[in-house]
Structure formats: structure tokens, C-alpha cells
Design a protein around this motif. Structure first.
Motif, PDB file in Angstrom:
ATOM      1  N   GLY A 180       0.224 -24.775 -28.106  1.00 27.50           N
ATOM      2  CA  GLY A 180       1.275 -24.063 -28.810  1.00 27.50           C
ATOM      3  C   GLY A 180       2.365 -24.998 -29.290  1.00 27.50           C
ATOM      4  O   GLY A 180       3.026 -24.722 -30.290  1.00 27.50           O
ATOM      5  N   LYS A 181       2.580 -26.073 -28.591  1.00 32.06           N
ATOM      6  CA  LYS A 181       3.635 -26.998 -28.971  1.00 32.06           C
ATOM      7  C   LYS A 181       3.090 -28.234 -29.663  1.00 32.06           C
ATOM      8  O   LYS A 181       3.851 -29.149 -29.980  1.00 32.06           O
ATOM      9  N   ASN A 182       1.770 -28.264 -29.902  1.00 32.27           N
ATOM     10  CA  ASN A 182       1.169 -29.440 -30.530  1.00 32.27           C
ATOM     11  C   ASN A 182       1.561 -30.724 -29.817  1.00 32.27           C
ATOM     12  O   ASN A 182       1.701 -31.767 -30.444  1.00 32.27           O
ATOM     13  N   ASP A 183       1.739 -30.623 -28.534  1.00 36.32           N
ATOM     14  CA  ASP A 183       2.267 -31.761 -27.793  1.00 36.32           C
ATOM     15  C   ASP A 183       1.191 -32.224 -26.803  1.00 36.32           C
ATOM     16  O   ASP A 183       1.093 -31.727 -25.695  1.00 36.32           O
ATOM     17  N   TYR A 194      13.272 -29.240 -30.590  1.00 31.06           N
ATOM     18  CA  TYR A 194      12.184 -30.208 -30.481  1.00 31.06           C
ATOM     19  C   TYR A 194      12.500 -31.562 -31.092  1.00 31.06           C
ATOM     20  O   TYR A 194      11.840 -32.555 -30.779  1.00 31.06           O
ATOM     21  N   THR A 202      10.322 -31.961 -26.169  1.00 31.46           N
ATOM     22  CA  THR A 202       9.737 -30.633 -25.976  1.00 31.46           C
ATOM     23  C   THR A 202      10.065 -30.026 -24.615  1.00 31.46           C
ATOM     24  O   THR A 202       9.777 -28.859 -24.382  1.00 31.46           O
ATOM     25  N   ARG A 228       4.305 -35.919 -33.655  1.00 26.57           N
ATOM     26  CA  ARG A 228       3.445 -35.029 -34.428  1.00 26.57           C
ATOM     27  C   ARG A 228       3.573 -33.569 -34.007  1.00 26.57           C
ATOM     28  O   ARG A 228       2.781 -32.729 -34.407  1.00 26.57           O
ATOM     29  N   VAL A 229       4.577 -33.289 -33.180  1.00 24.68           N
ATOM     30  CA  VAL A 229       4.729 -31.931 -32.662  1.00 24.68           C
ATOM     31  C   VAL A 229       4.917 -30.928 -33.802  1.00 24.68           C
ATOM     32  O   VAL A 229       4.309 -29.873 -33.828  1.00 24.68           O
ATOM     33  N   TRP A 245       6.871 -23.651 -38.013  1.00 21.89           N
ATOM     34  CA  TRP A 245       5.932 -23.136 -37.022  1.00 21.89           C
ATOM     35  C   TRP A 245       4.697 -22.509 -37.653  1.00 21.89           C
ATOM     36  O   TRP A 245       3.623 -22.508 -37.063  1.00 21.89           O
ATOM     37  N   SER A 303       2.435 -25.300 -38.271  1.00 22.56           N
ATOM     38  CA  SER A 303       1.881 -25.846 -37.040  1.00 22.56           C
ATOM     39  C   SER A 303       0.857 -24.902 -36.400  1.00 22.56           C
ATOM     40  O   SER A 303      -0.184 -25.342 -35.928  1.00 22.56           O
TER      41      SER A 303
END
Lengths: 221, 268
Positions: A182-185, B30, B34, B133-134, B202, B205
Motif C-alpha cells: 500500500g505504501k510502495n515501500d 511521506y 513513511t 519510489r514510494v 495515490w 501509485s
């Protein structure tokens, strides 16, 4: 006659891993994270959202201990320290213990221990389902981790059963991946993935080496 | 930061105010990392003066406002809003600012202005996670024109009687109380009036998880968790039962008509 230098080396290394206090020491170490979480919860020092902190940190520790458990065999072979195997069972059971804490925190703190809500959550969300599956698959391993169970099952069958730890590791990794997706982390996730890939990859490589060695040993007619 | 209580009905939630400490140490921002504790730890280095906000696009009078000038555009009001995060937690924050419509009416949008796009600061020198890259930086958010004009939609300069702490979006941010918190962009640098629905950060993403509207809605779950309940930060200790989440975060009487006839399951 044995080489005295090697014998001395072995004697020097031996006391550390075979020391009678080594297991109780490891046990105490494994309890430390849990003790810290309980203390931090009791003193309200887990930040603004203590429930979330407990769920996440118990999950983190489950993954770490899972890696430690899987690392025993490669380390034992690569470092030529057979005594390391003494600690594998305790690490495995501790992994299960933290997984249970993780699930209980989720069930009680996040879902208010409402069984119907929990079952619906598990059925609806692959993320939760995969984590729960890993815990369910771990349960028989924890339940057969004492000597009598090993004897009753027989070494071969016990070993085959406990090989499901590889599947459990992949499920745990997927669960963590979806949590981070969800956070692309994926920084943290990549580290765990790399460690688990190395630990499982080493086993595949070893098995291949052994089977080709066995082939070579076959008599040539 | 001096302000007067808002006369806007419904702008003063009856809920208990969240502790200042919780509201300033548990943040999603962010650009600074995070973890919820990252913004508190690292946002201090962000420079919030001088600061300008460019208002442009389909407007008769595009303008770049200096922050000091912008703050004097209308009387500063204190409003107590509920803040519901898409992650399932909520707070109650006393914001200081005024309705965004005060700015909108001064720049005079043209007929082509159907949406408003909000662009926030993305400066890798001040923000350690810009470049990760978040998300696709800069962070972009958007509202439909009628949403942006709604009196509850607030341009915020302060909270708890003070100017905004950096981690809460200094020097100015949005507060859209009936939408999930991420719709309320922080540290705004640009407000653009556009014809097409903006692609938000978002959505780019994870479009299947975060829609354009993102109205608080207990009946539409996030793919990975239920939105039916929420944890009110600081309420009742570790074992407190979660609260039921209210439709439009409890602002249904005020904003429900904006979405009459819309399928909110599709337009999540």
C-alpha cells in the motif's frame, strides 16, 4: 592420532556453543523483545497508536526469528559448527510464539476479539488469509517439537513435516509484501526477501550438489 | 495565532480534542519518511518562510500569493474537525484558517474550471524521502469544483492556537473533513484550476486502493482492511473498542447532496 592443533581448536570452540548456560541464555534473549513490548505497553510508551505498534512489532519479530531459525542449518554447515543445531528448536518455537502474539494482538486490539468479524476478515482479505495460513501451518510444527513427538513420528516423517517451514516462510513474506504494498515501500521487505531467498537457495544448491554426488558414486557398469 | 471561533454550523465537532502531542508526533507526510514518527523527527529542517502559493489555470485573475498576504485574505477562524485517516485511525483537530472559497472567489474561475488540483512542495534538499519510489513526486491531490467551494473545505495555517508545525503541513495545508486525510494536501505551493480530473499521487501509485473521491465511507472497504470502524487516537487506552465510522465522517448532512445519485462504490 589426532592433530593436537585441531583438537585444541575444537576444545576452545566447544565450550561456547555447548556450554550448559547457552540455552537458558538464548531463552532469555528470545524473551527480551516480548518483555520490552509488554513494558512499553504498560508504560504507554508505544506512541500515539499502541495497538498498531504492538501488531507491527510482534510481526517484525516473527519474521526475524523465522530467518534465524532457517539460518541454523546453513550456518552449521558453512561454519562447521554442528553444535548450532541445539538452538534450532528453541528458535522455531519462539518464532511460533511471536506469531501467536502477533495474531492475538490483531484479534484482540484490532478486531475486538469478535470471532465473526475475524472470520469475515480472513475470508475477505488475501493479506490476512495468507498470514493466518502461515500461523496455522506453523502450529503442527510447534506441537511436534518435543523429543517424544519426533520419536513417535519417526525421523523421516518428522523431517518431511517440518519442511513445511519453507512454505511458511514464503507465506510470511507474501503477507509482509502485501502489508507494505500500500505504501510502495519495499526497502524492508527486500531485505527479508533477500535473506530468505539466500537461506532457501542454499538448500536447493546443497540438494543438487548431493544428488549429483550420489549419481557420480553409482557404479559404472 | 489569533483567530475567532467559526460561525459555520458543523464546523465545531462535539468530540474531545486529540492531545497536541499525538497530533504532532503521529503523522503521515511521506516526503519525510513513511514511518509515523519520521515527520516529527525530520520536518524541522523545512523552511516555511519565505513561501508563495501560485493560483493558476482556468481563472480570470491568476495570482501568486505571499503566505503573509494570503493569511490576511479573510478572518482566521478556529474550527474543530474530525480527521479520519484511510488507515483506520482518527483524530479531532482544532484547525485555524478559512474556507478555501475565499481564495477561489478572488481569482475568478472560468467556466472551464471543473476541478482544482493541489500541488505540494517536493524539495529533495529539505525532504529526505522525495526521490524515493514510494510516490510519484510532487504529491498531487484534487477536488471537484463544488467540493472545493464547499464552506467546510478549509485552507489551514494553524492548529491548537499556533502556526502549523512543519510535520502537520506548514505553512499551509488543506482540511477536507469528510474525506480521508490524504486528500488534504500539506505544504501547498500551487493551486490549479483544471478541466480534467487530476491524477492524484495515490491514484498513480495504487488506483484500486485510493480513488479520486476517497470520501469517508464505512460501507466501502479498503482492499486490505475494513473501513467500518476506526481507532480514535488517545481514546480509552490499549483495549478500547474501536468506534463505528460515520458516513462522510459525520458530515453527511452538510455534504451528502454533493454526491446525490452517484454510485459511491464505484466512485470510491
Amino acid at each position: 592420532m589426532a592433530n593436537p592443533a585441531i583438537a585444541a581448536g575444537a576444545a576452545r570452540k566447544k565450550p561456547l556453543l555447548l556450554h550448559p548456560a547457552s540455552k537458558p541464555l538464548l531463552f532469555a534473549l528470545l524473551l527480551l523483545p516480548l518483555a520490552y513490548l509488554v513494558w512499553a505497553a504498560a508504560t504507554d510508551s508505544l506512541g500515539a497508536n499502541p495497538a498498531e505498534a504492538l501488531i507491527r512489532r510482534s510481526g517484525d519479530w516473527t519474521l526475524r526469528l523465522l530467518c534465524a531459525t532457517l539460518a541454523i542449518t546453513p550456518l552449521r554447515v558453512l561454519l562447521k559448527q554442528p553444535a548450532l543445531v541445539r538452538f534450532r528448536r528453541m528458535l522455531g518455537v519462539a518464532t511460533f510464539g511471536y506469531a501467536v502474539v502477533h495474531f492475538v494482538c490483531y484479534a484482540v486490539l484490532d478486531q475486538g476479539l469478535d470471532l465473526q468479524v475475524i472470520l469475515k476478515d480472513i475470508a475477505k482479505r488475501p493479506f490476512i488469509l495468507v498470514g493466518t495460513a502461515a500461523l496455522v501451518l506453523m502450529t503442527p510444527l510447534a506441537l511436534t517439537s518435543f523429543n517424544r513427538a519426533i520419536k513417535a513420528l519417526g525421523g523421516k516423517r518428522w523431517q518431511r513435516l517440518h519442511q513445511s517451514i519453507y512454505a511458511i516462510a514464503l507465506l510470511a513474506l507474501l503477507h509482509f509484501f502485501w502489508m507494505k504494498a500500500g505504501k510502495n515501500d519495499f526497502t524492508q521487505w527486500s531485505i527479508y526477501a533477500a535473506v530468505i531467498a539466500a537461506l532457501l537457495g542454499w538448500r536447493v544448491w546443497e540438494a543438487k550438489k548431493r544428488s549429483s554426488a550420489a549419481l557420480l558414486k553409482q557404479p559404472v557398469s | 495565532l489569533a483567530s475567532v471561533p467559526s460561525t459555520l454550523p458543523s464546523a465545531n465537532a462535539m468530540d474531545k480534542v486529540t492531545d497536541y502531542q499525538d497530533a504532532t508526533t503521529y503523522n503521515n507526510f511521506y516526503e519525510f519518511g513513511t514511518d509515523k514518527s519520521d515527520p516529527f523527527a525530520t520536518a524541522g529542517r523545512m523552511k516555511t518562510r519565505p513561501w508563495t502559493v501560485t493560483v493558476e489555470g482556468n481563472v480570470a485573475k491568476p495570482q501568486t500569493f505571499d503566505i503573509e498576504q494570503l493569511m490576511k485574505l479573510a478572518p482566521l477562524e478556529e474550527r474543530l474537525y474530525r480527521l479520519r485517516c484511510v488507515e483506520g485511525w482518527s483524530m479531532v483537530i482544532p484547525w485555524i484558517g478559512f474556507s478555501l472559497s475565499e481564495v477561489i472567489k478572488r481569482v475568478q474561475p472560468t467556466g472551464n474550471a471543473k476541478y482544482v488540483e493541489f500541488v505540494t512542495l517536493a524539495d529533495p534538499k529539505q525532504m529526505p524521502f522525495v526521490g524515493s519510489r514510494v510516490l510519484d513526486w510532487p504529491y498531487v491531490e484534487g477536488l471537484r469544483m463544488d467540493e472545493a467551494l464547499h464552506p467546510l473545505t478549509m485552507l489551514v495555517f494553524g492548529m491548537y492556537g499556533e502556526v502549523l508545525p512543519n510535520q502537520n503541513g506548514a505553512p499551509l495545508r488543506l482540511a477536507v473533513p469528510w474525506k480521508y486525510g490524504f486528500k488534504s494536501g500539506k505544504s501547498l505551493v500551487k493551486i490549479r484550476f483544471v478541466e480534467q480530473q487530476p491524477r492524484t499521487a495515490w491514484q498513480k501509485s495504487a488506483a484500486e486502493e485510493y480513488g479520486f473521491y476517497s470520501n469517508v465511507n464505512p460501507n466501502v472497504d479498503h482492499p486490505r482492511w475494513s473501513q467500518a470502524t476506526e481507532r480514535r487516537i488517545g481514546e480509552g487506552g490499549l483495549f478500547a473498542k474501536k468506534r463505528p465510522t460515520l458516513m462522510f465522517n459525520g458530515y453527511e448532512p452538510q455534504v451528502g447532496q454533493l454526491y446525490a445519485g452517484m454510485d459511491l462504490k464505484k466512485n470510491y
